[in-house]
Design a protein around this motif. Structure first.
Motif, short mmCIF file in Angstrom:
data_model
loop_
_atom_site.label_atom_id
_atom_site.label_comp_id
_atom_site.label_asym_id
_atom_site.label_seq_id
_atom_site.Cartn_x
_atom_site.Cartn_y
_atom_site.Cartn_z
N LYS A 83 20.55 -0.18 -23.17
CA LYS A 83 19.50 0.82 -23.31
C LYS A 83 19.99 2.15 -22.73
CE LYS A 83 15.24 -0.29 -22.21
NZ LYS A 83 14.05 -0.58 -21.38
N ILE A 84 19.67 3.25 -23.42
CA ILE A 84 19.98 4.58 -22.92
C ILE A 84 18.68 5.37 -22.79
CG2 ILE A 84 21.15 6.77 -23.38
CD1 ILE A 84 23.28 5.28 -24.88
N ILE A 85 18.47 5.95 -21.64
CA ILE A 85 17.31 6.80 -21.40
C ILE A 85 17.80 8.24 -21.27
CG2 ILE A 85 15.38 7.32 -19.86
CD1 ILE A 85 15.51 4.40 -18.90
N HIS A 86 17.36 9.12 -22.16
CA HIS A 86 17.74 10.52 -22.09
C HIS A 86 16.69 11.30 -21.30
CE1 HIS A 86 20.20 9.34 -25.64
NE2 HIS A 86 21.04 10.23 -25.13
N VAL A 87 17.15 12.04 -20.32
CA VAL A 87 16.27 12.83 -19.45
C VAL A 87 16.84 14.23 -19.34
CG1 VAL A 87 15.27 13.03 -17.15
CG2 VAL A 87 15.65 10.76 -18.13
N ASN A 88 16.03 15.25 -19.57
CA ASN A 88 16.56 16.62 -19.55
C ASN A 88 16.40 17.30 -18.19
OD1 ASN A 88 13.83 17.10 -19.53
ND2 ASN A 88 13.86 18.67 -21.13
N ASN A 89 16.43 16.49 -17.14
CA ASN A 89 16.31 17.03 -15.79
C ASN A 89 17.18 16.21 -14.85
OD1 ASN A 89 14.95 17.00 -12.96
ND2 ASN A 89 14.12 18.83 -13.94
N SER A 90 18.17 16.86 -14.24
CA SER A 90 19.12 16.15 -13.38
C SER A 90 18.46 15.57 -12.15
CB SER A 90 20.26 17.09 -12.96
OG SER A 90 21.01 17.51 -14.08
N GLY A 91 17.50 16.28 -11.59
CA GLY A 91 16.81 15.78 -10.43
C GLY A 91 16.05 14.49 -10.72
N LEU A 92 15.43 14.42 -11.90
CA LEU A 92 14.70 13.22 -12.28
C LEU A 92 15.66 12.05 -12.51
CD1 LEU A 92 12.10 11.77 -12.95
CD2 LEU A 92 12.22 12.72 -15.27
N ILE A 93 16.82 12.32 -13.11
CA ILE A 93 17.82 11.25 -13.27
C ILE A 93 18.18 10.67 -11.92
CG2 ILE A 93 20.24 10.80 -13.88
CD1 ILE A 93 19.95 12.68 -16.21
N ARG A 94 18.41 11.54 -10.95
CA ARG A 94 18.76 11.10 -9.60
C ARG A 94 17.67 10.20 -9.02
NH1 ARG A 94 18.10 12.78 -4.34
NH2 ARG A 94 19.96 12.83 -3.01
#
Length: 274
Positions: A201-212
């Motif tokens: 599964k790949i989750i795309h997130v356009n915010n680096s802070g949220l990925i962290r």
């Protein structure tokens, strides 16, 4: 008209209304409407709609693309002259920076700018690497700092520092990554190819802070800067292929600007302090 030209240039480069909308942070219907209005004003078709997702520029679009940059250049010069006249020659810089730069580097740059140029005023726009480059080409910013190795005509690119990527998080079969056009997204795709990984599964997130924050909750893995690893999260240092550069990018016409040369020195000092 100028906003329509800026949108047109991004659509022309991406060959996609949806990708242009992502990079410009507006909706796809807005992009389509602006292109239609531009076509109406020019009395010509700029893009051939071959399918819902595939478009191709017409000969008119080819002509306009090569002229649009000069038109926007002239408009930018007028704005700059007016701004300087009204601000009594106070220097002002518009920065465009990637999200990684915003998280681990720009606060140090801001501190150094305050020390070295107390009279300098500036604005900061945060985007992904391709978004920063598009803003630079569209004269929305004066200088950019990105980590994706992008090259385009009439844009200068110079490495001003290094950053080591690591694989962080728990192996659950899920990967969290940034959107297409981002530096992290670019290097994550490269890692998948080199390590022959096919994520469940790949989750795309356009915010680096949220990925962290997602990684810190044990959801999966992501590539992060070694300067931005969440506390108590396992991380594995990757090879030299994943030591990336921070790039200073600016347009040809301001490559000799003294203030920009000093900004470059400040960035190097700030980056060395990481």
């Amino acid at each position: 008209m100028f906003k329509f030209l800026e949108t047109f240039m991004v659509v022309y480069k991406t060959r996609s209304f949806s990708l242009a909308a992502q990079q410009l942070f507006i909706t796809q219907p807005t992009v389509s409407n602006q292109i239609k209005q531009l076509e109406s004003q020019l009395h010509t078709e700029l893009f051939e709609r071959r399918s819902r997702r595939e478009i191709m520029p017409t000969k008119s679009a080819d002509i306009l693309y090569h002229r649009a940059a000069k038109i926007l250049d002239s408009w930018h010069d007028v704005n700059t002259e007016i701004m300087n006249a009204e601000a009594d020659e106070t220097q002002h810089i518009r920065f465009g920076i990637s999200q990684t730069v915003s998280r681990i580097l720009f606060s140090k740059i801001a501190k150094q700018l305050k020390s070295d140029f107390p009279e300098l005023s500036y604005d900061v726009e945060v985007s992904n690497s391709e978004g920063v480059l598009n803003q630079l080409e569209g004269y929305k910013i004066d200088v950019g700092i990105i980590e994706k190795p992008l090259v385009t005509e009439n844009i200068n690119r110079k490495s001003i520092g290094k950053d080591q990527l690591v694989k962080a998080g728990i192996n659950t079969g899920t990967w969290i990554t940034r959107e297409p056009g981002s530096g992290v997204g670019y290097y994550t795709d490269q890692y998948f190819r080199e390590a022959d990984i096919q994520p469940k599964k790949i989750i795309h997130v356009n915010n680096s802070g949220l990925i962290r924050r997602i990684v810190s909750q044990g959801v999966g893995q992501a590539l992060l800067s070694d300067q931005d690893i969440p506390e108590n999260v396992p991380a594995e240092k990757l090879g030299t292929n994943f030591i990336r550069d921070f790039y200073l990018v600016n347009r040809d016409e301001n490559k000799d600007d003294a203030i920009l040369q000093r900004v470059e020195e400040i960035i190097k000092v700030a980056e060395s302090q990481n």
